[in-house]
Design a protein around this motif. Structure first.
Motif, mmCIF file in Angstrom:
data_model
loop_
_atom_site.group_PDB
_atom_site.id
_atom_site.type_symbol
_atom_site.label_atom_id
_atom_site.label_comp_id
_atom_site.label_asym_id
_atom_site.label_seq_id
_atom_site.Cartn_x
_atom_site.Cartn_y
_atom_site.Cartn_z
ATOM 1 N N LEU A 1 68.789 8.316 -7.948
ATOM 2 C CA LEU A 1 68.633 7.957 -9.363
ATOM 3 C C LEU A 1 67.316 8.470 -9.927
ATOM 4 O O LEU A 1 67.252 8.916 -11.076
ATOM 5 C CB LEU A 1 68.747 6.441 -9.531
ATOM 6 C CG LEU A 1 70.106 5.851 -9.109
ATOM 7 C CD1 LEU A 1 70.168 4.358 -9.436
ATOM 8 C CD2 LEU A 1 71.269 6.585 -9.767
ATOM 9 N N GLU A 2 66.262 8.444 -9.114
ATOM 10 C CA GLU A 2 64.979 9.000 -9.573
ATOM 11 C C GLU A 2 65.153 10.466 -9.963
ATOM 12 O O GLU A 2 64.662 10.916 -11.001
ATOM 13 C CB GLU A 2 63.930 8.929 -8.454
ATOM 14 C CG GLU A 2 63.329 7.550 -8.231
ATOM 15 C CD GLU A 2 62.479 7.541 -6.960
ATOM 16 O OE1 GLU A 2 61.647 8.462 -6.778
ATOM 17 O OE2 GLU A 2 62.680 6.635 -6.127
ATOM 18 N N ARG B 1 65.329 14.010 -18.036
ATOM 19 C CA ARG B 1 64.158 13.968 -18.911
ATOM 20 C C ARG B 1 63.848 15.333 -19.535
ATOM 21 O O ARG B 1 63.331 15.398 -20.648
ATOM 22 C CB ARG B 1 62.958 13.512 -18.054
ATOM 23 C CG ARG B 1 61.729 13.124 -18.840
ATOM 24 C CD ARG B 1 60.736 12.397 -17.907
ATOM 25 N NE ARG B 1 61.341 11.181 -17.359
ATOM 26 C CZ ARG B 1 61.191 10.745 -16.106
ATOM 27 N NH1 ARG B 1 60.461 11.422 -15.243
ATOM 28 N NH2 ARG B 1 61.780 9.636 -15.710
ATOM 29 N N HIS C 1 67.128 10.796 -13.212
ATOM 30 C CA HIS C 1 66.317 10.523 -14.403
ATOM 31 C C HIS C 1 65.321 11.646 -14.657
ATOM 32 O O HIS C 1 65.109 12.054 -15.799
ATOM 33 C CB HIS C 1 65.595 9.179 -14.250
ATOM 34 C CG HIS C 1 66.514 8.001 -14.369
ATOM 35 N ND1 HIS C 1 67.273 7.739 -15.501
ATOM 36 C CD2 HIS C 1 66.832 7.009 -13.489
ATOM 37 C CE1 HIS C 1 67.994 6.643 -15.307
ATOM 38 N NE2 HIS C 1 67.753 6.180 -14.090
ATOM 39 N N GLU C 2 64.721 12.149 -13.587
ATOM 40 C CA GLU C 2 63.751 13.241 -13.735
ATOM 41 C C GLU C 2 64.413 14.468 -14.378
ATOM 42 O O GLU C 2 63.854 15.084 -15.283
ATOM 43 C CB GLU C 2 63.178 13.616 -12.355
ATOM 44 C CG GLU C 2 62.194 14.772 -12.359
ATOM 45 C CD GLU C 2 60.861 14.431 -13.026
ATOM 46 O OE1 GLU C 2 60.518 13.230 -13.084
ATOM 47 O OE2 GLU C 2 60.188 15.359 -13.505
ATOM 48 N N LEU D 1 73.793 8.496 -16.609
ATOM 49 C CA LEU D 1 73.496 9.920 -16.375
ATOM 50 C C LEU D 1 74.807 10.695 -16.257
ATOM 51 O O LEU D 1 75.806 10.166 -15.768
ATOM 52 C CB LEU D 1 72.659 10.075 -15.101
ATOM 53 C CG LEU D 1 71.243 9.493 -15.189
ATOM 54 C CD1 LEU D 1 70.603 9.406 -13.812
ATOM 55 C CD2 LEU D 1 70.375 10.339 -16.126
#
Lengths: 381, 381
Positions: free
Chosen positions: A151-152, A159, A155-156, A207
């Motif tokens: 998930l990190e 972005r 999100h990265e 996402l």
């Protein structure tokens, strides 16, 4: 046979009928499983081979190096996934390919790679499609489908306006080490379930993950169902090899490539037949050494492609010499195969052996007629 | 270091200073031993490398395939020995090279090959120089120096006006499997003595044998004397490799080639560093697996060419992925080598690894400056 005599040995042969049968088998499987096919071109590296695979359900390809991407783009293929984690030194090449019109999707499995990719894409004012690479079998690369990192990373990537998250990709490479068809079937389910679960986790936090890309030749051939997967990647199935025979996924008669070699000498007391097919031609792949039937550096067939009754293997290799003997190292009448005899060696590993050659002498029928030469794209730049 | 960053990985590097040192070492040895050198070009396959070797005591070369012969002839080298037994399908190519002006000497080790050669040479109205290949160590090809076959072959070759017997040739390939320098020294003497004895036998029955061609890198470097030998053949010494290091014939610092790779990912819990240097770049050669120090698929150095303090090796390979870990498989801080780190892998076998590339990025100095690109000639036709 007469036509093979016109070739200088060693030469790489491709039996077009076997290729077409292998292609049809996987096409039928993907129809049955209801997934798209994204053939991996790292085995064949030839547009002539890949044209026989592409159709309305297989519109894009998978590449292993950027030179393949360049080549296939020049040959008219636009949609491709570059399925090896990005080295930063290749980012300029990647963005230049995308700017030229290649629909090139890349993979990332670390925050570091994600940031470097976003920076390069931003600087080049391009938009790079990306998949998160998953690890379902502790084989090599990828993030675990259940990990916080998934998930990190999602999100990265979300972005940055310069990258476009398309979903997830995995490859159950450990399927090559399965000991039974049941074990392959289990591995196929693990590959599917891991990838689908990862895509669901991404979607659950908002996402995008429209693509769920999975696959290997063994898992594709023996998966019971592929619900949730959108595409499968496989490449070696086009040619097959002794390793695939040892895994139980095909027979000797399904191996489409072989190396034509000449007998150049004998050591009668040692039971050796010397040929001009060394490791420069066959590669040093010893994949079958871990399987129940060790094929040495290759299984020896006559010029028509039939295994010899003495059960001969390539026992050792130097650069331009191969030593053939009986599998059980028994004495045999080696002079039965005099100097000049043409033999065909079936390879342990199609990708490795084909990679030693500039292209394929395409053969059809029995005796084999040489109908074409299909070049390969080797190397990196 | 800065200059290496401009290369796309994987890339083959050649340290020119190390090459020149290796070349000087063997040049000194041949002067000391009083023999001519006939460098084997199968390792380097590059005129730029071979030009640094050729001089007044090394005027000809040894080739392993006819494509090398074509290439070196086009680059101005005329005198060459094709040191692989002839496959009949190559006879038209051989006679055409000779007609174009190549001074191409071939080898035979059977009556069958001798007859086929004589027929082809007669039909083409050329004169083909030939050496009888000897077997001094049960390695591969050749006739025993003391055998009746040696003289039969000599007489057969002398009978045909289309071939010209020049003498004998042997290669003590088993020297690669010696366990000590003393054993290499003994093998060198066996190689020399066998070849000289065979030449004497031919001369004793009135057959010509002006050429006594022997050699391998290990036997050349450790022979005590080479009385009676007229030339030595060696090739891998130009680059050296981990196998030669394991044999005790050179040090790590004498290995002139390395594969530049990029770190593309990590599996921290497994202690793995993933690179883009797979078997397509390194080859699958596992030569050091039979030596006391197993180097995996290669020893890992930093971008300056120094082995890393953690003692890292390439533990496994896929086509475009390499997995690096500590030799003893201990846990380490893999993140010390972040994504994008450039590493240099020293190869097990210089011939096999170099053969995976189109050419050499030539580097000089520390930090390395990339001063040139030297192409290689790969393949067969």
């Amino acid at each position: 046979l007469h036509e093979l005599c016109g070739l200088e040995t060693p030469a790489l042969l491709l039996d077009r009928d076997v290729l077409d049968r292998n292609v049809a088998r996987v096409r039928d499987r993907t129809r049955q499983l209801g997934v798209e096919l994204r053939p991996h071109t790292k085995t064949a590296k030839s547009i002539d081979v890949v044209r026989r695979v592409l159709d309305e359900r297989a519109r894009g390809i998978t590449v292993s190096v950027l030179k393949e991407a360049e080549y296939f783009f020049e040959q008219g293929v636009r949609d491709m996934v570059y399925a090896v984690g990005i080295a930063p030194c290749k980012l300029p090449h990647i963005v230049s390919l995308i700017r030229r019109g290649v629909e090139l999707t890349v993979v990332v499995d670390s925050m570091a790679a994600a940031r470097l990719l976003a920076e390069a894409a931003t600087a080049a004012r391009t938009k790079v499609p990306v998949l998160i690479e998953l690890d379902v079998d502790a084989h090599r690369c990828g993030v675990s489908p259940g990990s916080p990192l998934l998930l990190e990373l999602g999100h990265e990537l979300a972005r940055s306006p310069a990258v476009e998250l398309h979903g997830v990709l995995t490859h159950a490479g450990e399927s090559y080490h399965c000991r039974s068809i049941d074990a392959i079937r289990e591995m196929a389910e693990r590959e599917r379930a891991g990838a689908v679960a990862a895509a669901k986790r991404l979607r659950a936090v908002g996402l995008p993950a429209p693509v769920v890309s999975i696959g290997s030749t063994p898992t594709l051939l023996f998966a019971e169902q592929l619900a949730g997967a959108t595409e499968v990647r496989a490449g070696v199935y086009m040619f097959n090899d002794l390793f695939m025979v040892g895994l139980g996924i095909c027979g000797i008669e399904d191996v489409a490539i072989s190396v034509l070699v000449s007998v150049i000498g004998h050591q009668p007391r040692r039971g050796w037949i010397i040929t001009d097919g060394g490791w420069a031609a066959l590669s040093k792949d010893r994949g079958t050494s871990t399987q129940s039937k060790d094929q040495g550096y290759g299984l020896v067939c006559d010029a028509l492609g039939q295994p010899l009754p003495e059960d001969l293997i390539v026992a050792s290799l130097n650069q331009e010499h191969g030593i053939i003997r009986q599998r059980e190292d028994k004495p045999m009448d080696v002079m039965r195969l005099p100097v000049g005899t043409l033999l065909r060696i079936l390879p342990n590993h199609a990708c490795a052996t084909a990679g030693q050659f500039d292209g394929y002498h395409v053969v059809v029928g029995t005796p084999p007629a040489v109908v074409d030469f299909w070049p390969r794209v080797n190397g990196w730049i």
